[in-house]
Design an enzyme around this catalytic site. Structure first.
Site, PDB file in Angstrom:
ATOM      1  N   SER A 207       6.437  -2.489   7.837  1.00  0.00           N
ATOM      2  CA  SER A 207       6.641  -2.149   6.427  1.00  0.00           C
ATOM      3  C   SER A 207       7.452  -0.871   6.235  1.00  0.00           C
ATOM      4  O   SER A 207       8.020  -0.649   5.157  1.00  0.00           O
ATOM      5  CB  SER A 207       5.293  -2.016   5.714  1.00  0.00           C
ATOM      6  OG  SER A 207       4.472  -1.080   6.381  1.00  0.00           O
ATOM      7  N   ASP A 455      -2.036   6.315   0.169  1.00  0.00           N
ATOM      8  CA  ASP A 455      -1.028   5.885   1.134  1.00  0.00           C
ATOM      9  C   ASP A 455      -0.255   7.114   1.587  1.00  0.00           C
ATOM     10  O   ASP A 455       0.581   7.654   0.850  1.00  0.00           O
ATOM     11  CB  ASP A 455      -0.084   4.861   0.507  1.00  0.00           C
ATOM     12  CG  ASP A 455       0.973   4.349   1.487  1.00  0.00           C
ATOM     13  OD1 ASP A 455       1.028   4.853   2.619  1.00  0.00           O
ATOM     14  OD2 ASP A 455       1.746   3.448   1.102  1.00  0.00           O
ATOM     15  N   HIS A 458       3.719   5.387   4.029  1.00  0.00           N
ATOM     16  CA  HIS A 458       4.994   4.995   3.444  1.00  0.00           C
ATOM     17  C   HIS A 458       5.553   6.141   2.597  1.00  0.00           C
ATOM     18  O   HIS A 458       4.891   7.155   2.392  1.00  0.00           O
ATOM     19  CB  HIS A 458       4.810   3.728   2.609  1.00  0.00           C
ATOM     20  CG  HIS A 458       4.277   2.571   3.395  1.00  0.00           C
ATOM     21  ND1 HIS A 458       2.938   2.287   3.482  1.00  0.00           N
ATOM     22  CD2 HIS A 458       4.921   1.647   4.150  1.00  0.00           C
ATOM     23  CE1 HIS A 458       2.751   1.232   4.262  1.00  0.00           C
ATOM     24  NE2 HIS A 458       3.947   0.822   4.682  1.00  0.00           N
TER      25      HIS A 458
END
Length: 479
Positions: A207, A455, A458
Site C-alpha cells: 500500500s 495511521d 502511510h
C-alpha cells in the site's frame, strides 16, 4: 603703400593659421592612432568567446562549491542554445594547501574551453570529483507549499486525504527535502512526461507503493490528467495513461513479491494466517516484467504479519503462529529468503530498463503500535539523530541492504540496471507527515474523546512523500 603693408600682414597671419591647423591635425592623428592600438597585454586576454579555467592549484577558498555561476553569466541574457563561456573548475587530485599567498596569481598558462550552454548555466556533473549525495540532508521550510492540493487532484484515496478529513494543522505541507551538498531541483512534471514519452512505469509492492503512485499522478496532473485504463477486481492494481505522451504508469499490488494467499480485508482484518511460498514469484508482476521500462520494487512491512512458510511444496515453519505446531522461523528469515529470490530473478533477467529497489519506509507509531493504540501527534520534522528506527524497521533495513549489495554485483556483471532507492532515513525525519487519526473523515466530530485508529505508516497527500519524486526525477531525468 599702407595698403600693400596691410595686405602683406594679412597674408602672414593667414600663413600662421594654416601652419597651426596643420600642426593640430598632425597631433590629433597621432593621438587617435595610439588610442586605437590594442595593448599587448589585452591581446593575450580572451574576450567573451572563451573562458579561462582557474589555476589547477588554487589557494583555499571559504566557499569551495564549484557550482557557483560566473557573475558575468548571471548578468548576460544568453540564448540557451548558444555556445557560452562557462568557467569549469578542474579539481586537483592532490591538493596542497599553501600557508602563504601565492605571489604569482597565475603561474600556469591559461587553458581555454568552449562548453555548450545549458538551461541552468552550471557545469555538468561529470566535471566534479564527487557526485552529490541526494539522500543526506535536511528538511527545510518551503513557503511556496505543495504543487497540488486535495482539490486539484482527484486521485487521492480517502485514507490519505488528511485535509479533507479535517486535520487541523497545515504546517507539515511547507517543508522540502534539501541535500546538504547540492541543490535538488523541484519536480518538473512537463519535463518528466516529455522524457517518458512512449514509456511504461510500474510501482510494485504494497500500500505504500499505492500511496506513492497517487503522489506521482497528482504532481503530473498539473500538465495532463491521467486516464485510468485498468483495475483489478479489488481495485488494488491499477493502470493509468497520459494520452498526449503515450506514457503508462501502473501500481501492481504484490506486498510480498512472492506468491501469497492472503485472507485479509481492505482494513487489515485477517481471518487466517498468510500462506507464503518462498520459492514462487508472484506472477502479477513477473508476467509484466519484460514489458516495463521503469520499475520501483519494494516490500517489507507485510512480512511482519502472521504467516505460514512454504518451500518445495513443504511447510517449513511460520512467524508468530502459537496455535500451530510449527517451527518459529521469524519474519527476517522469510524476508531474506524471498528478497534474495526476487533479486536473483532480476539480475539474471537480461532486462534492459531501469529497476529501482526501494527500501521500506519507516512508521512513526508512538505509545503503541497499529493495533495497540499507537499514535503520531507530531506537527514538524525532526533533525537527524533526534529519532531512531525501531527494532523491526532496523531488521528489515539490514536485510534489504545486505541482499541488495550482493545482487548489485551480479547485476553489474550481467548488464542489468539495478539501483538502490534508499528513502528510509529521509522519511524517518518526517513523523509529522502521517494521517494519524485523520485517516477517517472528521474522527472527533461526534466525540472529542473518541478512541480512534491511527495511521502512522502511510503519508498524507499532499505531504512528505512528494519529495520522493524530486529525488527520482533527479536520478532518472537529470542524473
Amino acid at each position: 603703400m599702407k595698403l600693400n603693408w596691410f595686405r602683406n600682414k594679412q597674408n602672414h597671419m593667414l600663413l600662421k593659421l594654416v601652419v597651426a591647423i596643420l600642426l593640430l591635425g598632425f597631433a590629433f592623428r597621432l593621438v587617435f592612432f595610439r588610442s586605437t592600438t590594442v595593448s599587448p597585454i589585452l591581446e593575450q586576454t580572451p574576450i567573451a568567446r572563451k573562458s579561462v579555467l582557474p589555476n589547477p592549484n588554487p589557494s583555499p577558498s571559504p566557499n569551495p562549491n564549484p557550482k557557483t555561476v560566473s557573475p558575468i553569466l548571471e548578468e548576460t541574457n544568453i540564448s540557451q542554445k548558444s555556445v557560452v563561456p562557462i568557467p569549469i573548475p578542474i579539481p586537483n587530485p592532490n591538493p596542497t594547501p599553501t600557508p602563504t599567498p601565492n605571489p604569482n596569481p597565475n603561474p600556469n598558462p591559461p587553458v581555454y574551453v568552449q562548453v555548450q550552454g545549458n538551461e541552468d548555466q552550471v557545469p555538468p556533473k561529470e566535471n566534479f570529483e564527487e557526485k552529490c549525495d541526494l539522500l543526506t540532508g535536511d528538511w527545510i521550510p518551503n513557503p511556496s507549499g505543495p504543487t497540488y492540493t486535495n482539490r486539484s487532484c482527484s486521485l487521492i484515496e480517502s485514507h490519505q486525504n488528511c485535509i479533507d478529513n479535517g486535520r487541523p494543522d497545515t504546517g507539515y505541507l511547507y517543508w522540502r527535502w534539501n541535500p546538504r551538498d547540492c541543490e535538488l531541483p523541484p519536480f518538473d512534471p512537463e519535463r518528466f512526461l516529455e522524457t517518458m514519452r512512449d514509456k511504461t512505469w510500474a510501482l510494485i509492492g504494497d500500500s505504500i507503493s499505492r500511496n506513492h503512485v497517487q503522489s506521482l499522478l497528482c504532481m503530473l496532473s498539473q500538465v495532463e490528467q491521467a486516464v485510468q485504463v485498468y483495475h483489478d477486481e479489488d481495485y488494488r492494481s491499477k493502470r493509468w495513461q497520459f494520452p498526449s505522451y503515450n506514457f503508462t504508469i501502473s501500481v501492481i499490488w504484490s506486498p510480498f513479491l512472492v506468491k501469497a494467499d492472503i485472507f485479509e480485508d481492505f482494513n487489515g482484518v485477517s481471518t487466517s494466517e498468510v500462506e507464503l511460498y518462498l520459492d514462487k514469484l508472484d506472477k502479477k508482476w513477473t508476467d509484466q516484467y519484460q514489458k516495463l521500462d521503469y520499475m520501483i520494487i519494494s516490500s517489507g512491512k507485510w512480512f511482519l504479519k502472521t504467516a505460514i512458510y512454504h518451500e518445495n511444496d513443504t511447510v517449513l515453519g511460520c512467524h508468530y503462529c502459537p496455535k500451530r505446531n510449527l517451527t518459529e522461523l521469524g519474519f527476517d528469515f522469510a524476508y531474506r529468503k524471498s528478497l534474495r529470490f526476487v533479486l536473483d530473478f532480476i539480475v539474471s533477467s537480461n532486462h534492459k530498463g531501469l529497476i529501482f529497489f526501494r527500501t521500506s519506509t519507516p512508521d512513526h507509531f508512538e505509545n503503541g503500535e497499529w493495533s495497540s493504540g499507537g499514535n503520531c501527534l507530531r506537527t514538524a520534522p525532526v533533525k537527524e539523530g533526534e529519532m531512531e528506527l525501531n527494532d523491526l524497521n532496523r531488521i528489515l533495513r539490514k536485510v534489504e541492504l545486505e541482499e541488495f549489495e550482493k545482487a548489485a554485483l551480479k547485476a553489474s556483471e550481467n548488464g542489468v540496471n539495478l539501483k538502490l532507492l534508499d528513502l528510509t532515513m529521509l522519511s524517518l525525519l518526517r513523523p509529522d507527515g502521517h494521517p494519524g487519526p485523520y485517516r477517517e473523515f472528521y474522527p472527533y466530530a461526534k466525540d472529542k474523546n473518541a478512541t480512534v485508529q491511527n495511521d502512522c505508516l502511510h503519508w498524507c497527500l499532499p505531504g512528505p512523500i512528494d519529495s520522493w519524486n524530486d529525488v527520482i526525477m533527479e536520478v532518472v531525468v537529470n542524473g
